[in-house]
Design a protein around this motif. Sequence first.
Motif, PDB file in Angstrom:
ATOM      1  N   ARG A   1       2.525  -0.382  -5.097  1.00 46.49           N
ATOM      2  CA  ARG A   1       1.817  -0.241  -3.807  1.00 46.49           C
ATOM      3  C   ARG A   1       2.774  -0.650  -2.706  1.00 46.49           C
ATOM      4  O   ARG A   1       3.225  -1.799  -2.633  1.00 46.49           O
ATOM      5  CB  ARG A   1       0.592  -1.167  -3.764  1.00 46.49           C
ATOM      6  CG  ARG A   1      -0.727  -0.473  -3.725  1.00 46.49           C
ATOM      7  CD  ARG A   1      -1.113   0.154  -2.403  1.00 46.49           C
ATOM      8  NE  ARG A   1      -1.734  -0.809  -1.497  1.00 46.49           N
ATOM      9  CZ  ARG A   1      -1.287  -1.030  -0.283  1.00 46.49           C
ATOM     10  NH1 ARG A   1      -0.217  -0.417   0.158  1.00 46.49           N
ATOM     11  NH2 ARG A   1      -1.898  -1.882   0.512  1.00 46.49           N
TER      12      ARG A   1
ATOM     13  N   SER B   1      -2.072   8.234  -0.284  1.00 41.71           N
ATOM     14  CA  SER B   1      -1.411   7.851   0.958  1.00 41.71           C
ATOM     15  C   SER B   1      -2.417   7.861   2.094  1.00 41.71           C
ATOM     16  O   SER B   1      -3.293   8.724   2.157  1.00 41.71           O
ATOM     17  CB  SER B   1      -0.265   8.831   1.270  1.00 41.71           C
ATOM     18  OG  SER B   1       0.155   8.696   2.604  1.00 41.71           O
TER      19      SER B   1
ATOM     20  N   LYS C   1      -3.556  12.837  -1.187  1.00 41.05           N
ATOM     21  CA  LYS C   1      -3.252  12.513  -2.575  1.00 41.05           C
ATOM     22  C   LYS C   1      -2.599  13.740  -3.179  1.00 41.05           C
ATOM     23  O   LYS C   1      -2.735  14.861  -2.658  1.00 41.05           O
ATOM     24  CB  LYS C   1      -4.518  12.147  -3.353  1.00 41.05           C
ATOM     25  CG  LYS C   1      -5.521  13.289  -3.472  1.00 41.05           C
ATOM     26  CD  LYS C   1      -6.790  12.828  -4.162  1.00 41.05           C
ATOM     27  CE  LYS C   1      -7.728  13.979  -4.459  1.00 41.05           C
ATOM     28  NZ  LYS C   1      -8.078  14.796  -3.274  1.00 41.05           N
TER      29      LYS C   1
ATOM     30  N   LEU D   1       1.820   4.535  -5.561  1.00 42.20           N
ATOM     31  CA  LEU D   1       2.687   5.398  -6.357  1.00 42.20           C
ATOM     32  C   LEU D   1       2.299   5.247  -7.825  1.00 42.20           C
ATOM     33  O   LEU D   1       2.175   4.126  -8.339  1.00 42.20           O
ATOM     34  CB  LEU D   1       4.152   5.019  -6.145  1.00 42.20           C
ATOM     35  CG  LEU D   1       4.613   5.096  -4.684  1.00 42.20           C
ATOM     36  CD1 LEU D   1       5.962   4.440  -4.506  1.00 42.20           C
ATOM     37  CD2 LEU D   1       4.658   6.540  -4.216  1.00 42.20           C
TER      38      LEU D   1
ATOM     39  N   TYR E   1       0.365  10.242  -6.195  1.00 41.35           N
ATOM     40  CA  TYR E   1       0.296   9.235  -5.141  1.00 41.35           C
ATOM     41  C   TYR E   1      -1.018   9.339  -4.380  1.00 41.35           C
ATOM     42  O   TYR E   1      -1.684  10.375  -4.368  1.00 41.35           O
ATOM     43  CB  TYR E   1       1.452   9.427  -4.153  1.00 41.35           C
ATOM     44  CG  TYR E   1       1.455  10.785  -3.484  1.00 41.35           C
ATOM     45  CD1 TYR E   1       0.713  11.020  -2.326  1.00 41.35           C
ATOM     46  CD2 TYR E   1       2.167  11.859  -4.028  1.00 41.35           C
ATOM     47  CE1 TYR E   1       0.692  12.270  -1.720  1.00 41.35           C
ATOM     48  CE2 TYR E   1       2.149  13.110  -3.436  1.00 41.35           C
ATOM     49  CZ  TYR E   1       1.413  13.304  -2.280  1.00 41.35           C
ATOM     50  OH  TYR E   1       1.378  14.558  -1.694  1.00 41.35           O
TER      51      TYR E   1
ATOM     52  N   ASP F   1      12.300   3.840  -3.382  1.00 44.30           N
ATOM     53  CA  ASP F   1      11.404   4.479  -2.419  1.00 44.30           C
ATOM     54  C   ASP F   1      11.560   3.869  -1.025  1.00 44.30           C
ATOM     55  O   ASP F   1      11.465   4.579  -0.024  1.00 44.30           O
ATOM     56  CB  ASP F   1       9.956   4.358  -2.893  1.00 44.30           C
ATOM     57  CG  ASP F   1       9.625   5.377  -3.977  1.00 44.30           C
ATOM     58  OD1 ASP F   1       9.946   6.559  -3.781  1.00 44.30           O
ATOM     59  OD2 ASP F   1       9.073   4.985  -5.018  1.00 44.30           O
TER      60      ASP F   1
ATOM     61  N   TRP G   1      12.581   5.991   2.270  1.00 43.82           N
ATOM     62  CA  TRP G   1      11.848   5.939   3.535  1.00 43.82           C
ATOM     63  C   TRP G   1      12.800   5.626   4.699  1.00 43.82           C
ATOM     64  O   TRP G   1      12.707   6.226   5.770  1.00 43.82           O
ATOM     65  CB  TRP G   1      10.740   4.900   3.445  1.00 43.82           C
ATOM     66  CG  TRP G   1       9.947   4.730   4.704  1.00 43.82           C
ATOM     67  CD1 TRP G   1      10.001   3.672   5.563  1.00 43.82           C
ATOM     68  CD2 TRP G   1       8.996   5.639   5.262  1.00 43.82           C
ATOM     69  NE1 TRP G   1       9.141   3.850   6.623  1.00 43.82           N
ATOM     70  CE2 TRP G   1       8.511   5.063   6.455  1.00 43.82           C
ATOM     71  CE3 TRP G   1       8.505   6.886   4.864  1.00 43.82           C
ATOM     72  CZ2 TRP G   1       7.559   5.686   7.259  1.00 43.82           C
ATOM     73  CZ3 TRP G   1       7.550   7.511   5.668  1.00 43.82           C
ATOM     74  CH2 TRP G   1       7.096   6.916   6.844  1.00 43.82           C
TER      75      TRP G   1
ATOM     76  N   MET H   1       1.859   3.421   7.143  1.00 42.02           N
ATOM     77  CA  MET H   1       1.354   4.203   6.019  1.00 42.02           C
ATOM     78  C   MET H   1       1.251   3.333   4.771  1.00 42.02           C
ATOM     79  O   MET H   1       2.191   2.625   4.409  1.00 42.02           O
ATOM     80  CB  MET H   1       2.284   5.385   5.750  1.00 42.02           C
ATOM     81  CG  MET H   1       1.821   6.293   4.613  1.00 42.02           C
ATOM     82  SD  MET H   1       2.822   7.792   4.486  1.00 42.02           S
ATOM     83  CE  MET H   1       4.360   7.129   3.832  1.00 42.02           C
ATOM     84  N   HIS H   2       0.082   3.391   4.134  1.00 44.27           N
ATOM     85  CA  HIS H   2      -0.133   2.711   2.852  1.00 44.27           C
ATOM     86  C   HIS H   2       0.022   3.742   1.734  1.00 44.27           C
ATOM     87  O   HIS H   2      -0.480   4.874   1.851  1.00 44.27           O
ATOM     88  CB  HIS H   2      -1.539   2.113   2.788  1.00 44.27           C
ATOM     89  CG  HIS H   2      -1.822   1.149   3.894  1.00 44.27           C
ATOM     90  ND1 HIS H   2      -1.252  -0.096   3.958  1.00 44.27           N
ATOM     91  CD2 HIS H   2      -2.610   1.251   4.991  1.00 44.27           C
ATOM     92  CE1 HIS H   2      -1.684  -0.729   5.029  1.00 44.27           C
ATOM     93  NE2 HIS H   2      -2.508   0.069   5.683  1.00 44.27           N
ATOM     94  N   THR H   3       0.692   3.362   0.647  1.00 42.54           N
ATOM     95  CA  THR H   3       0.895   4.308  -0.451  1.00 42.54           C
ATOM     96  C   THR H   3       0.654   3.624  -1.794  1.00 42.54           C
ATOM     97  O   THR H   3       0.976   2.448  -1.983  1.00 42.54           O
ATOM     98  CB  THR H   3       2.334   4.879  -0.461  1.00 42.54           C
ATOM     99  OG1 THR H   3       3.271   3.810  -0.659  1.00 42.54           O
ATOM    100  CG2 THR H   3       2.647   5.590   0.833  1.00 42.54           C
TER     101      THR H   3
ATOM    102  N   PHE I   1       7.001  12.442   0.473  1.00 41.84           N
ATOM    103  CA  PHE I   1       6.342  12.870  -0.759  1.00 41.84           C
ATOM    104  C   PHE I   1       6.827  14.235  -1.235  1.00 41.84           C
ATOM    105  O   PHE I   1       6.555  14.614  -2.373  1.00 41.84           O
ATOM    106  CB  PHE I   1       4.827  12.899  -0.566  1.00 41.84           C
ATOM    107  CG  PHE I   1       4.221  11.532  -0.418  1.00 41.84           C
ATOM    108  CD1 PHE I   1       4.316  10.616  -1.455  1.00 41.84           C
ATOM    109  CD2 PHE I   1       3.576  11.162   0.740  1.00 41.84           C
ATOM    110  CE1 PHE I   1       3.782   9.349  -1.336  1.00 41.84           C
ATOM    111  CE2 PHE I   1       3.024   9.908   0.876  1.00 41.84           C
ATOM    112  CZ  PHE I   1       3.129   8.993  -0.157  1.00 41.84           C
TER     113      PHE I   1
ATOM    114  N   ARG J   1       6.027  11.338   6.474  1.00 40.55           N
ATOM    115  CA  ARG J   1       5.216  11.254   5.257  1.00 40.55           C
ATOM    116  C   ARG J   1       5.409  12.488   4.389  1.00 40.55           C
ATOM    117  O   ARG J   1       5.607  12.388   3.165  1.00 40.55           O
ATOM    118  CB  ARG J   1       3.740  11.114   5.617  1.00 40.55           C
ATOM    119  CG  ARG J   1       2.814  11.057   4.405  1.00 40.55           C
ATOM    120  CD  ARG J   1       1.374  11.345   4.781  1.00 40.55           C
ATOM    121  NE  ARG J   1       1.174  12.745   5.172  1.00 40.55           N
ATOM    122  CZ  ARG J   1       0.019  13.231   5.611  1.00 40.55           C
ATOM    123  NH1 ARG J   1      -1.031  12.445   5.734  1.00 40.55           N
ATOM    124  NH2 ARG J   1      -0.084  14.514   5.937  1.00 40.55           N
TER     125      ARG J   1
END
Length: 373
Positions: free
Chosen positions: A180, A255, A367, A272, A253, A291, A295, A268-270, A241, A237
Amino acid sequence: MLSDLPNLLPPYKLHGKYYWAVGDQTELWDALRRFTRSTLKTDHLPFSITKSGAPIKTAWESEEYDHLANFFLVFDIWMDLYQPGCRYSPDVELFFSYVATSKIGEIRRVTALGKNNIDDATRQAPLYNELIQAIRFKAREGRLSRKLATLRATVPEQERSIECYLRALSSRYKVLRFNRLDHFYEKSPFDVADGLERLPWGGKSREIIRQNNFNENWIDQPETRGRIDVKTIIGHRNAFFGTRDREEAYLGYLSKVERGGSHGAFHMHTLLIYDGSRVRDNQLEALADLDARLWGEITGGTGLSYNCKSRRDIGYLMQTNRWALDPLNEGDELALTRLVEYCRYFSDDKGQMPLVKPSQKSNLMTKGHFPKR
Protein backbone atom coordinates in the motif's frame (compact mmCIF):
# COMPACT_ATOMS: atom_id res chain seq x y z
CA MET A 1 -19.28 45.78 6.07
CA LEU A 2 -16.55 44.25 3.90
CA SER A 3 -14.46 41.25 4.90
CA ASP A 4 -10.70 41.25 4.77
CA LEU A 5 -8.88 39.54 1.94
CA PRO A 6 -7.87 35.95 2.61
CA ASN A 7 -4.25 35.47 3.63
CA LEU A 8 -2.92 34.77 0.15
CA LEU A 9 0.68 34.67 -0.98
CA PRO A 10 1.52 36.71 -4.08
CA PRO A 11 1.75 34.69 -7.29
CA TYR A 12 5.30 33.70 -8.20
CA LYS A 13 6.60 35.63 -11.21
CA LEU A 14 9.18 34.46 -13.73
CA HIS A 15 9.74 35.70 -17.27
CA GLY A 16 6.51 37.69 -17.22
CA LYS A 17 4.33 34.77 -16.11
CA TYR A 18 2.63 34.29 -12.77
CA TYR A 19 2.38 30.93 -11.03
CA TRP A 20 0.20 29.67 -8.19
CA ALA A 21 2.00 30.04 -4.87
CA VAL A 22 1.96 27.22 -2.31
CA GLY A 23 -1.38 26.95 -0.54
CA ASP A 24 -3.31 29.57 -2.50
CA GLN A 25 -5.46 27.15 -4.48
CA THR A 26 -6.23 25.10 -1.38
CA GLU A 27 -7.43 28.21 0.45
CA LEU A 28 -9.57 29.38 -2.47
CA TRP A 29 -11.17 25.96 -2.99
CA ASP A 30 -12.00 25.81 0.72
CA ALA A 31 -13.61 29.25 0.61
CA LEU A 32 -15.59 28.38 -2.54
CA ARG A 33 -16.84 25.16 -0.92
CA ARG A 34 -18.02 27.14 2.12
CA PHE A 35 -19.73 29.69 -0.14
CA THR A 36 -21.67 27.06 -2.10
CA ARG A 37 -22.75 25.31 1.11
CA SER A 38 -24.04 28.58 2.59
CA THR A 39 -25.77 29.52 -0.66
CA LEU A 40 -27.51 26.19 -1.14
CA LYS A 41 -28.14 25.12 2.45
CA THR A 42 -29.50 28.41 3.84
CA ASP A 43 -31.97 31.04 2.67
CA HIS A 44 -30.38 34.20 4.08
CA LEU A 45 -29.38 37.11 1.85
CA PRO A 46 -26.04 38.87 2.31
CA PHE A 47 -27.48 42.39 2.59
CA SER A 48 -30.66 44.24 3.32
CA ILE A 49 -30.99 47.51 1.41
CA THR A 50 -32.30 50.60 3.22
CA LYS A 51 -34.66 53.14 1.62
CA SER A 52 -31.66 55.33 0.93
CA GLY A 53 -29.99 52.44 -0.93
CA ALA A 54 -27.37 51.70 1.72
CA PRO A 55 -26.52 47.98 2.14
CA ILE A 56 -26.54 46.54 5.66
CA LYS A 57 -25.28 43.07 6.53
CA THR A 58 -28.31 40.99 7.41
CA ALA A 59 -28.81 39.87 11.00
CA TRP A 60 -28.27 36.17 10.45
CA GLU A 61 -26.02 33.82 12.39
CA SER A 62 -25.10 30.16 12.15
CA GLU A 63 -22.49 27.96 13.78
CA GLU A 64 -22.44 25.67 10.74
CA TYR A 65 -22.55 28.02 7.76
CA ASP A 66 -20.77 31.24 6.80
CA HIS A 67 -22.59 34.53 6.35
CA LEU A 68 -22.60 35.23 2.62
CA ALA A 69 -21.71 38.89 3.15
CA ASN A 70 -18.27 37.69 4.27
CA PHE A 71 -17.49 36.68 0.68
CA PHE A 72 -18.66 39.91 -0.96
CA LEU A 73 -15.21 41.40 -1.48
CA VAL A 74 -13.43 38.29 -2.70
CA PHE A 75 -15.80 35.87 -4.47
CA ASP A 76 -14.56 36.84 -7.94
CA ILE A 77 -11.04 35.64 -7.06
CA TRP A 78 -12.38 32.07 -7.13
CA MET A 79 -12.85 32.39 -10.87
CA ASP A 80 -9.06 32.01 -11.16
CA LEU A 81 -9.63 28.33 -10.30
CA TYR A 82 -11.60 27.68 -13.47
CA GLN A 83 -9.85 25.59 -16.14
CA PRO A 84 -11.57 25.31 -19.53
CA GLY A 85 -12.37 21.73 -20.50
CA CYS A 86 -12.49 20.34 -16.96
CA ARG A 87 -15.67 19.02 -15.36
CA TYR A 88 -16.74 20.31 -11.96
CA SER A 89 -19.17 19.19 -9.31
CA PRO A 90 -22.67 20.55 -10.12
CA ASP A 91 -22.61 23.23 -7.39
CA VAL A 92 -19.21 24.57 -8.46
CA GLU A 93 -20.22 24.44 -12.14
CA LEU A 94 -23.26 26.53 -11.26
CA PHE A 95 -21.11 29.12 -9.51
CA PHE A 96 -18.67 29.47 -12.40
CA SER A 97 -21.38 29.78 -15.02
CA TYR A 98 -23.45 32.34 -13.11
CA VAL A 99 -20.61 34.59 -11.98
CA ALA A 100 -19.23 34.73 -15.51
CA THR A 101 -22.57 35.94 -16.93
CA SER A 102 -23.97 38.00 -14.03
CA LYS A 103 -24.10 41.79 -13.85
CA ILE A 104 -21.80 41.86 -10.85
CA GLY A 105 -19.46 39.43 -12.62
CA GLU A 106 -19.21 41.77 -15.60
CA ILE A 107 -18.18 44.58 -13.23
CA ARG A 108 -15.71 42.51 -11.24
CA ARG A 109 -14.14 41.18 -14.42
CA VAL A 110 -12.92 44.71 -15.11
CA THR A 111 -12.68 46.44 -11.73
CA ALA A 112 -11.74 45.33 -8.23
CA LEU A 113 -13.91 46.30 -5.30
CA GLY A 114 -11.78 48.00 -2.68
CA LYS A 115 -12.43 47.45 1.01
CA ASN A 116 -13.06 51.17 1.63
CA ASN A 117 -14.87 51.90 -1.64
CA ILE A 118 -18.30 52.59 -0.12
CA ASP A 119 -19.86 54.01 -3.30
CA ASP A 120 -19.04 50.95 -5.41
CA ALA A 121 -20.05 48.63 -2.55
CA THR A 122 -23.41 50.38 -2.35
CA ARG A 123 -24.00 49.84 -6.05
CA GLN A 124 -22.81 46.24 -6.08
CA ALA A 125 -24.49 44.91 -2.93
CA PRO A 126 -27.93 44.55 -4.59
CA LEU A 127 -26.27 42.81 -7.53
CA TYR A 128 -24.57 40.38 -5.16
CA ASN A 129 -27.97 39.61 -3.62
CA GLU A 130 -29.29 38.98 -7.14
CA LEU A 131 -26.41 36.59 -7.84
CA ILE A 132 -27.19 34.55 -4.71
CA GLN A 133 -30.90 34.41 -5.59
CA ALA A 134 -30.17 33.41 -9.18
CA ILE A 135 -27.89 30.55 -8.10
CA ARG A 136 -30.53 29.28 -5.66
CA PHE A 137 -33.30 29.50 -8.26
CA LYS A 138 -31.25 27.62 -10.85
CA ALA A 139 -30.28 25.01 -8.25
CA ARG A 140 -33.95 24.31 -7.53
CA GLU A 141 -34.93 24.43 -11.19
CA GLY A 142 -32.10 22.10 -12.20
CA ARG A 143 -32.68 19.76 -9.23
CA LEU A 144 -29.13 20.28 -8.03
CA SER A 145 -29.68 18.39 -4.78
CA ARG A 146 -30.68 15.31 -6.78
CA LYS A 147 -27.53 15.59 -8.92
CA LEU A 148 -25.35 15.82 -5.81
CA ALA A 149 -27.18 12.86 -4.25
CA THR A 150 -26.56 10.87 -7.43
CA LEU A 151 -22.83 11.52 -7.11
CA ARG A 152 -22.85 10.33 -3.50
CA ALA A 153 -24.86 7.25 -4.49
CA THR A 154 -21.91 5.94 -6.51
CA VAL A 155 -20.08 5.00 -3.27
CA PRO A 156 -22.02 1.74 -2.63
CA GLU A 157 -21.62 0.82 -6.29
CA GLN A 158 -17.86 1.33 -6.06
CA GLU A 159 -17.73 -0.73 -2.88
CA ARG A 160 -19.48 -3.65 -4.61
CA SER A 161 -17.18 -3.32 -7.61
CA ILE A 162 -14.07 -3.43 -5.40
CA GLU A 163 -15.35 -6.47 -3.49
CA CYS A 164 -16.10 -8.37 -6.71
CA TYR A 165 -12.65 -7.50 -8.05
CA LEU A 166 -10.83 -8.73 -4.93
CA ARG A 167 -12.92 -11.90 -4.67
CA ALA A 168 -12.22 -12.73 -8.33
CA LEU A 169 -8.46 -12.38 -7.82
CA SER A 170 -8.55 -14.38 -4.60
CA SER A 171 -10.38 -17.26 -6.28
CA ARG A 172 -7.92 -17.30 -9.17
CA TYR A 173 -4.60 -17.33 -7.25
CA LYS A 174 -3.50 -19.50 -4.34
CA VAL A 175 -1.96 -16.58 -2.49
CA LEU A 176 -1.98 -12.80 -2.97
CA ARG A 177 0.48 -10.32 -1.50
CA PHE A 178 0.10 -6.56 -1.20
CA ASN A 179 1.81 -3.21 -0.94
CA ARG A 180 0.00 0.00 0.00
CA LEU A 181 1.66 3.18 -1.23
CA ASP A 182 0.67 6.83 -1.06
CA HIS A 183 1.93 8.99 -3.93
CA PHE A 184 2.16 12.76 -3.67
CA TYR A 185 4.41 15.69 -4.63
CA GLU A 186 7.02 18.07 -3.32
CA LYS A 187 5.41 21.34 -2.26
CA SER A 188 7.60 23.39 -4.59
CA PRO A 189 9.40 22.20 -7.73
CA PHE A 190 13.06 22.78 -8.48
CA ASP A 191 12.13 23.89 -12.00
CA VAL A 192 9.46 26.60 -12.39
CA ALA A 193 8.22 24.74 -15.47
CA ASP A 194 6.72 22.24 -13.02
CA GLY A 195 4.52 24.96 -11.52
CA LEU A 196 1.05 25.95 -12.74
CA GLU A 197 0.55 29.31 -14.42
CA ARG A 198 -2.07 31.52 -12.75
CA LEU A 199 -4.27 33.50 -15.13
CA PRO A 200 -6.12 36.28 -13.25
CA TRP A 201 -9.80 36.37 -14.18
CA GLY A 202 -10.93 39.66 -12.68
CA GLY A 203 -9.92 43.01 -11.30
CA LYS A 204 -9.26 41.77 -7.76
CA SER A 205 -6.80 39.12 -8.95
CA ARG A 206 -4.98 41.66 -11.09
CA GLU A 207 -4.91 44.05 -8.14
CA ILE A 208 -3.25 41.42 -5.95
CA ILE A 209 -0.59 41.03 -8.60
CA ARG A 210 -0.04 44.79 -9.02
CA GLN A 211 0.19 45.46 -5.30
CA ASN A 212 3.19 43.18 -4.89
CA ASN A 213 6.68 44.16 -5.96
CA PHE A 214 7.82 41.13 -7.89
CA ASN A 215 11.30 40.40 -9.13
CA GLU A 216 12.85 37.55 -11.01
CA ASN A 217 14.88 36.46 -7.96
CA TRP A 218 12.00 36.27 -5.48
CA ILE A 219 13.00 33.58 -3.00
CA ASP A 220 9.59 31.92 -2.73
CA GLN A 221 8.60 29.19 -5.15
CA PRO A 222 5.42 28.21 -6.99
CA GLU A 223 3.42 25.17 -5.96
CA THR A 224 4.18 21.93 -7.80
CA ARG A 225 1.64 21.53 -10.60
CA GLY A 226 0.67 17.96 -9.69
CA ARG A 227 -0.53 19.14 -6.27
CA ILE A 228 -3.10 21.53 -7.74
CA ASP A 229 -3.80 20.45 -11.34
CA VAL A 230 -6.06 17.42 -11.71
CA LYS A 231 -5.03 16.89 -15.34
CA THR A 232 -1.42 16.48 -14.26
CA ILE A 233 -1.98 13.92 -11.51
CA ILE A 234 -4.41 11.88 -13.64
CA GLY A 235 -1.81 11.86 -16.44
CA HIS A 236 0.86 10.71 -14.00
CA ARG A 237 -1.48 8.05 -12.60
CA ASN A 238 -2.24 6.66 -16.06
CA ALA A 239 1.46 6.55 -16.93
CA PHE A 240 2.29 4.88 -13.61
CA PHE A 241 -0.17 2.03 -14.05
CA GLY A 242 0.33 1.81 -17.82
CA THR A 243 4.03 1.06 -17.80
CA ARG A 244 5.01 -2.38 -19.02
CA ASP A 245 8.40 -2.42 -17.29
CA ARG A 246 7.31 -4.47 -14.28
CA GLU A 247 7.95 -7.96 -12.96
CA GLU A 248 5.53 -10.77 -13.83
CA ALA A 249 4.45 -10.93 -10.19
CA TYR A 250 2.37 -7.76 -10.56
CA LEU A 251 -1.32 -8.63 -10.99
CA GLY A 252 -3.52 -5.62 -10.36
CA TYR A 253 -4.20 -2.49 -8.37
CA LEU A 254 -6.70 -0.20 -6.71
CA SER A 255 -6.14 3.54 -6.96
CA LYS A 256 -7.86 6.65 -5.67
CA VAL A 257 -7.01 10.29 -6.37
CA GLU A 258 -7.99 12.69 -3.58
CA ARG A 259 -7.46 16.30 -2.64
CA GLY A 260 -6.98 17.57 0.89
CA GLY A 261 -6.08 15.68 4.03
CA SER A 262 -2.59 16.00 5.51
CA HIS A 263 -1.18 16.75 2.06
CA GLY A 264 -3.53 19.69 1.51
CA ALA A 265 -3.39 18.93 -2.21
CA PHE A 266 -3.88 16.21 -4.82
CA HIS A 267 -2.41 12.83 -3.87
CA MET A 268 -3.03 9.20 -4.76
CA HIS A 269 -3.58 6.09 -2.65
CA THR A 270 -2.69 2.74 -4.24
CA LEU A 271 -3.02 -0.92 -3.38
CA LEU A 272 -0.61 -3.05 -5.42
CA ILE A 273 -1.54 -6.72 -5.74
CA TYR A 274 0.97 -9.49 -6.51
CA ASP A 275 0.89 -13.17 -7.41
CA GLY A 276 2.12 -14.62 -4.13
CA SER A 277 3.62 -17.66 -5.85
CA ARG A 278 6.03 -15.38 -7.74
CA VAL A 279 7.09 -13.05 -4.93
CA ARG A 280 7.94 -13.59 -1.26
CA ASP A 281 7.22 -11.32 1.69
CA ASN A 282 10.86 -10.29 1.99
CA GLN A 283 10.77 -8.98 -1.59
CA LEU A 284 7.82 -6.63 -1.14
CA GLU A 285 9.85 -3.72 0.25
CA ALA A 286 12.15 -3.82 -2.78
CA LEU A 287 9.13 -3.77 -5.10
CA ALA A 288 7.72 -0.79 -3.21
CA ASP A 289 11.03 1.01 -3.65
CA LEU A 290 10.91 0.31 -7.39
CA ASP A 291 7.40 1.77 -7.63
CA ALA A 292 8.45 4.82 -5.62
CA ARG A 293 11.36 5.33 -8.01
CA LEU A 294 9.04 4.94 -11.00
CA TRP A 295 6.63 7.55 -9.58
CA GLY A 296 9.55 9.93 -9.17
CA GLU A 297 10.65 9.40 -12.77
CA ILE A 298 7.15 9.82 -14.21
CA THR A 299 6.63 13.07 -12.28
CA GLY A 300 9.92 14.55 -13.40
CA GLY A 301 11.45 14.29 -9.94
CA THR A 302 8.60 16.08 -8.14
CA GLY A 303 6.82 12.93 -6.94
CA LEU A 304 7.23 11.37 -3.50
CA SER A 305 5.94 8.08 -2.09
CA TYR A 306 5.19 6.60 1.32
CA ASN A 307 5.08 2.88 2.03
CA CYS A 308 2.20 2.27 4.45
CA LYS A 309 3.97 -0.84 5.75
CA SER A 310 6.37 1.60 7.42
CA ARG A 311 3.67 2.66 9.88
CA ARG A 312 4.67 2.47 13.52
CA ASP A 313 1.23 1.30 14.68
CA ILE A 314 1.03 -1.92 12.65
CA GLY A 315 1.22 -4.00 15.83
CA TYR A 316 -1.78 -2.17 17.27
CA LEU A 317 -3.72 -2.56 14.01
CA MET A 318 -3.04 -6.30 14.08
CA GLN A 319 -4.23 -6.57 17.67
CA THR A 320 -7.47 -4.80 16.80
CA ASN A 321 -8.02 -6.86 13.61
CA ARG A 322 -7.67 -3.80 11.35
CA TRP A 323 -4.52 -4.84 9.55
CA ALA A 324 -5.37 -6.39 6.19
CA LEU A 325 -2.13 -6.43 4.19
CA ASP A 326 -0.80 -9.84 5.21
CA PRO A 327 -0.74 -12.55 2.50
CA LEU A 328 -4.23 -13.67 1.46
CA ASN A 329 -4.55 -17.41 0.94
CA GLU A 330 -7.20 -18.86 -1.32
CA GLY A 331 -10.30 -19.79 0.67
CA ASP A 332 -9.47 -17.64 3.73
CA GLU A 333 -12.84 -15.93 3.95
CA LEU A 334 -12.06 -14.09 7.19
CA ALA A 335 -8.91 -12.48 5.79
CA LEU A 336 -10.70 -11.65 2.51
CA THR A 337 -13.57 -9.99 4.37
CA ARG A 338 -11.06 -7.95 6.37
CA LEU A 339 -9.32 -6.89 3.14
CA VAL A 340 -12.62 -5.87 1.53
CA GLU A 341 -13.48 -3.79 4.59
CA TYR A 342 -10.03 -2.21 4.54
CA CYS A 343 -10.41 -1.28 0.86
CA ARG A 344 -13.64 0.63 1.50
CA TYR A 345 -11.22 3.50 1.94
CA PHE A 346 -10.88 3.63 -1.84
CA SER A 347 -14.57 4.40 -2.30
CA ASP A 348 -15.29 6.50 0.79
CA ASP A 349 -15.43 10.29 0.38
CA LYS A 350 -14.18 11.43 3.81
CA GLY A 351 -14.35 15.05 2.67
CA GLN A 352 -11.44 14.69 0.25
CA MET A 353 -13.33 14.15 -2.99
CA PRO A 354 -12.00 16.65 -5.54
CA LEU A 355 -14.48 19.16 -6.96
CA VAL A 356 -12.94 18.89 -10.41
CA LYS A 357 -11.84 16.17 -12.82
CA PRO A 358 -10.31 16.36 -16.31
CA SER A 359 -13.41 15.22 -18.18
CA GLN A 360 -16.89 13.79 -17.70
CA LYS A 361 -15.65 10.23 -18.18
CA SER A 362 -12.59 10.54 -15.92
CA ASN A 363 -12.60 8.26 -12.90
CA LEU A 364 -10.81 9.26 -9.70
CA MET A 365 -11.12 5.71 -8.31
CA THR A 366 -9.76 3.04 -10.62
CA LYS A 367 -8.88 -0.64 -10.52
CA GLY A 368 -7.35 -2.92 -13.07
CA HIS A 369 -4.62 -5.28 -14.17
CA PHE A 370 -1.10 -4.35 -15.07
CA PRO A 371 -0.19 -4.63 -18.78
CA LYS A 372 2.08 -7.50 -19.68
CA ARG A 373 5.55 -6.91 -21.04
